[in-house]
Design a protein around this motif. Structure first.
Motif, PDB file in Angstrom:
ATOM      1  N   PRO A 111      -6.885   5.288   6.143  1.00  0.00           N
ATOM      2  CA  PRO A 111      -5.765   4.765   5.351  1.00  0.00           C
ATOM      3  C   PRO A 111      -6.141   3.616   4.422  1.00  0.00           C
ATOM      4  O   PRO A 111      -5.563   3.479   3.346  1.00  0.00           O
ATOM      5  CB  PRO A 111      -4.763   4.305   6.418  1.00  0.00           C
ATOM      6  CG  PRO A 111      -5.058   5.177   7.590  1.00  0.00           C
ATOM      7  CD  PRO A 111      -6.551   5.378   7.570  1.00  0.00           C
ATOM      8  N   LYS A 112      -7.152   2.804   4.795  1.00  0.00           N
ATOM      9  CA  LYS A 112      -7.544   1.683   3.931  1.00  0.00           C
ATOM     10  C   LYS A 112      -8.134   2.163   2.604  1.00  0.00           C
ATOM     11  O   LYS A 112      -8.223   1.399   1.655  1.00  0.00           O
ATOM     12  CB  LYS A 112      -8.525   0.767   4.645  1.00  0.00           C
ATOM     13  CG  LYS A 112      -9.882   1.399   4.857  1.00  0.00           C
ATOM     14  CD  LYS A 112     -10.847   0.456   5.517  1.00  0.00           C
ATOM     15  CE  LYS A 112     -12.169   1.202   5.627  1.00  0.00           C
ATOM     16  NZ  LYS A 112     -13.249   0.410   5.983  1.00  0.00           N
ATOM     17  N   ASN A 113      -8.546   3.437   2.526  1.00  0.00           N
ATOM     18  CA  ASN A 113      -9.125   3.994   1.303  1.00  0.00           C
ATOM     19  C   ASN A 113      -8.086   4.669   0.413  1.00  0.00           C
ATOM     20  O   ASN A 113      -8.447   5.212  -0.629  1.00  0.00           O
ATOM     21  CB  ASN A 113     -10.203   5.024   1.649  1.00  0.00           C
ATOM     22  CG  ASN A 113     -11.272   4.470   2.549  1.00  0.00           C
ATOM     23  OD1 ASN A 113     -11.357   4.832   3.709  1.00  0.00           O
ATOM     24  ND2 ASN A 113     -12.078   3.570   2.023  1.00  0.00           N
ATOM     25  N   ILE A 114      -6.829   4.657   0.815  1.00  0.00           N
ATOM     26  CA  ILE A 114      -5.777   5.380   0.100  1.00  0.00           C
ATOM     27  C   ILE A 114      -4.836   4.385  -0.581  1.00  0.00           C
ATOM     28  O   ILE A 114      -4.417   3.404   0.022  1.00  0.00           O
ATOM     29  CB  ILE A 114      -4.937   6.249   1.075  1.00  0.00           C
ATOM     30  CG1 ILE A 114      -5.810   7.187   1.902  1.00  0.00           C
ATOM     31  CG2 ILE A 114      -3.825   6.995   0.331  1.00  0.00           C
ATOM     32  CD1 ILE A 114      -6.444   8.308   1.138  1.00  0.00           C
ATOM     33  N   ILE A 149      -2.184  11.557   4.483  1.00  0.00           N
ATOM     34  CA  ILE A 149      -3.096  11.887   3.380  1.00  0.00           C
ATOM     35  C   ILE A 149      -4.543  11.726   3.828  1.00  0.00           C
ATOM     36  O   ILE A 149      -5.382  12.604   3.583  1.00  0.00           O
ATOM     37  CB  ILE A 149      -2.811  11.001   2.144  1.00  0.00           C
ATOM     38  CG1 ILE A 149      -1.459  11.376   1.528  1.00  0.00           C
ATOM     39  CG2 ILE A 149      -3.923  11.139   1.106  1.00  0.00           C
ATOM     40  CD1 ILE A 149      -1.039  10.450   0.412  1.00  0.00           C
ATOM     41  N   ALA A 150      -4.853  10.610   4.497  1.00  0.00           N
ATOM     42  CA  ALA A 150      -6.222  10.383   4.967  1.00  0.00           C
ATOM     43  C   ALA A 150      -6.643  11.483   5.937  1.00  0.00           C
ATOM     44  O   ALA A 150      -7.753  12.019   5.833  1.00  0.00           O
ATOM     45  CB  ALA A 150      -6.332   9.010   5.627  1.00  0.00           C
ATOM     46  N   ALA A 151      -5.757  11.859   6.865  1.00  0.00           N
ATOM     47  CA  ALA A 151      -6.085  12.914   7.837  1.00  0.00           C
ATOM     48  C   ALA A 151      -6.319  14.252   7.133  1.00  0.00           C
ATOM     49  O   ALA A 151      -7.245  14.996   7.484  1.00  0.00           O
ATOM     50  CB  ALA A 151      -4.961  13.035   8.871  1.00  0.00           C
ATOM     51  N   GLN A 158       0.829  -1.212   0.000  1.00  0.00           N
ATOM     52  CA  GLN A 158       0.000   0.000   0.000  1.00  0.00           C
ATOM     53  C   GLN A 158       0.856   1.252   0.000  1.00  0.00           C
ATOM     54  O   GLN A 158       0.427   2.293  -0.465  1.00  0.00           O
ATOM     55  CB  GLN A 158      -0.939  -0.004   1.204  1.00  0.00           C
ATOM     56  CG  GLN A 158      -1.962   1.113   1.144  1.00  0.00           C
ATOM     57  CD  GLN A 158      -2.849   1.167   2.378  1.00  0.00           C
ATOM     58  OE1 GLN A 158      -2.556   0.532   3.389  1.00  0.00           O
ATOM     59  NE2 GLN A 158      -3.914   1.920   2.298  1.00  0.00           N
ATOM     60  N   GLY A 159       2.067   1.184   0.500  1.00  0.00           N
ATOM     61  CA  GLY A 159       2.946   2.343   0.568  1.00  0.00           C
ATOM     62  C   GLY A 159       3.386   2.642   1.993  1.00  0.00           C
ATOM     63  O   GLY A 159       3.124   1.884   2.923  1.00  0.00           O
ATOM     64  N   TYR A 160       4.039   3.764   2.172  1.00  0.00           N
ATOM     65  CA  TYR A 160       4.597   4.187   3.460  1.00  0.00           C
ATOM     66  C   TYR A 160       3.455   4.601   4.378  1.00  0.00           C
ATOM     67  O   TYR A 160       2.779   5.601   4.125  1.00  0.00           O
ATOM     68  CB  TYR A 160       5.586   5.321   3.218  1.00  0.00           C
ATOM     69  CG  TYR A 160       6.308   5.820   4.442  1.00  0.00           C
ATOM     70  CD1 TYR A 160       7.048   4.952   5.237  1.00  0.00           C
ATOM     71  CD2 TYR A 160       6.266   7.155   4.786  1.00  0.00           C
ATOM     72  CE1 TYR A 160       7.724   5.412   6.353  1.00  0.00           C
ATOM     73  CE2 TYR A 160       6.938   7.631   5.897  1.00  0.00           C
ATOM     74  CZ  TYR A 160       7.670   6.747   6.683  1.00  0.00           C
ATOM     75  OH  TYR A 160       8.337   7.199   7.787  1.00  0.00           O
TER      76      TYR A 160
END
Length: 137
Positions: free
Chosen positions: A99-102, A85-87, A76-78
């Motif tokens: 985070p699961k949506n990113i 990003i999610a915040a 998924q990445g770092y």
């Protein structure tokens, strides 16, 4: 060379391949060009300065640059970046995501390639999924 069906499909000529070839040919000349197409960002001196300063900070800490360049993250990445990003999207837009949506990709072309292949085309049950992208001016 015999390629798989996927190999045959991905090596065919495409519009984006022609565009990228045209842009590369244009940049190969000596003209002073400001490339603003094909997904390439415009070169903005202030932004380039900011990137250079960030890279210099990475190199100041022993081993930090090597960690960034040579460390594998999850698929998924770092995670701290994804959480940030999610915040930010929650704060700025009020979106109920986490985070699961990113998903972070190495560019929009790769993101579209992945999405189109995930959701478009023939499914295991034989049905076809179609993707409609609206045209915008």
């Amino acid at each position: 060379m015999k390629l798989s069906a996927f190999g045959e499909r991905i090596t065919r000529g495409s519009g984006i391949g022609s565009l990228m070839d045209d842009l590369g040919q244009a940049l190969a000349g000596n003209a002073d060009m400001k490339m603003l197409g094909g997904g390439n960002p415009a070169r903005i001196p202030e932004i380039e300065k900011t990137f250079r300063e960030g890279l210099n900070r990475l190199m100041e800490k022993p081993g930090h640059l090597e960690e960034v360049l040579g460390h594998y993250d999850t698929p998924q990445g770092y995670q701290p970046f994804i959480e940030a990003i999610a915040a930010m999207l929650q704060k700025e837009y009020g979106w109920d995501i986490g985070p699961k949506n990113i998903a972070v990709t190495n560019g929009s072309q790769m993101a579209f390639f992945i999405l189109m292949n995930l959701f478009g085309g023939q499914r295991d049950d034989g049905e076809m999924n179609h993707i409609l992208l609206p045209l915008t001016p």
